[in-house]
Scaffold this motif. Sequence first.
Motif, PDB file in Angstrom:
ATOM      1  N   GLU A 100       1.829  -7.153  -8.863  1.00 57.79           N
ATOM      2  CA  GLU A 100       0.899  -6.366  -9.673  1.00 57.79           C
ATOM      3  C   GLU A 100       0.124  -5.380  -8.804  1.00 57.79           C
ATOM      4  N   LEU A 102       1.236  -4.097  -6.046  1.00 57.83           N
ATOM      5  CA  LEU A 102       2.202  -3.063  -5.685  1.00 57.83           C
ATOM      6  C   LEU A 102       2.378  -2.068  -6.822  1.00 57.83           C
ATOM      7  N   ARG A 103       2.454  -2.587  -8.032  1.00 54.45           N
ATOM      8  CA  ARG A 103       2.652  -1.695  -9.170  1.00 54.45           C
ATOM      9  C   ARG A 103       1.500  -0.690  -9.268  1.00 54.45           C
ATOM     10  N   GLU A 105      -0.399   0.424  -6.909  1.00 54.23           N
ATOM     11  CA  GLU A 105      -0.306   1.410  -5.834  1.00 54.23           C
ATOM     12  C   GLU A 105       0.807   2.422  -6.101  1.00 54.23           C
ATOM     13  N   LEU A 106       1.943   1.912  -6.523  1.00 55.32           N
ATOM     14  CA  LEU A 106       3.084   2.800  -6.770  1.00 55.32           C
ATOM     15  C   LEU A 106       2.791   3.752  -7.923  1.00 55.32           C
ATOM     16  N   LYS A 107       2.158   3.240  -8.952  1.00 51.16           N
ATOM     17  CA  LYS A 107       1.824   4.074 -10.105  1.00 51.16           C
ATOM     18  C   LYS A 107       0.921   5.223  -9.681  1.00 51.16           C
TER      19      LYS A 107
END
Lengths: 142, 142
Positions: A100, A102-103, A105-107
């Motif tokens: 979560e 990571l998501r 940050e990536l978003k």
Amino acid sequence: MLTIGTLAKKTGTKVQTIRYYEQIGLMPEPGRSQGGQRRYGLDELDRLSFVRHARQLGFSLDAIRELLDLSDHPEKSCAEADAIARRQLKQVEQRLARLEALRTELKRMVRECSGGQMSDCRVLEVLRDHSECLTDHQEIGA
Amino acid sequence: MLTIGTLAKKTGTKVQTIRYYEQIGLMPEPGRSQGGQRRYGLDELDRLSFVRHARQLGFSLDAIRELLDLSDHPEKSCAEADAIARRQLKQVEQRLARLEALRTELKRMVRECSGGQMSDCRVLEVLRDHSECLTDHQEIGA
DNA sequence: GCTTGCACCTACAGCGGCTAGAGGATGTAC
DNA sequence: GTACATCCTCTAGCCGCTGTAGGTGCAAGC
């Protein structure tokens, strides 16, 4: 009596995977035909289904080995099986938490990309400089 | 000039991992001391930091290789880097979805365990019979 | 009975991404 | 000059399979 191919189909396993499970002692050595081909019965079908289902739920082969050992002793207390399942749940929850982060940050990385030249690319910029990140995401893997 | 050990400390990498990255061509062959030991400069420090940070965000070494190639061409459009990041985001979201399904199933399994004998164990029972599951969780891995 | 053709057999190599160990050389501080 | 940490190369191992090569078994059709 089932051939290895039939057993594979019935359980959604690859033939090689069944042989691999036999090799590491997770599946018993089955009987053989006169020509030397493996022949399986219903016990093996049950056992392999159990293994596959546990794998789908993310249990390691070692954990599965423990669970199989436990199920051979129906008089024992359920506590150990419970502990293994709780351990697995904990692992899944840890992985969820990390994913979560990571998501998020990536978003952010993707959202901020303006579509210009590489030299202004937010994606590369963020990767270059961890201090731009909101989370720690220290660990690598799983 | 940094030794491999110093570089390792500064980037939170193991020494062997740095040599591994060199071996697979992700890090360049560095200069050497007279005695043959690796010596690194700031370029390598930056590059390794980039690699490690991308790894922490779950990018594969192949994806990182692409990103590194892209960042060597600052005049190019940002679109490719953006695509790689979006791909990664998608993967993370898929893994999240599957893990959430697993969590639900595992929680149910653990909650229903009454703590009795192994022969009545809900954990083993659920593993034995997939039809008791609420979700499909077809795929194994990741 | 004979051929076709798929499924089976063993043995071993390879994937990703490291990690660990053996056995020896180098570099630095005292 | 010597002790000791760090470095070197090379190789093997981790998990959980997957794929390949080169050969054999088996069942169905003729």
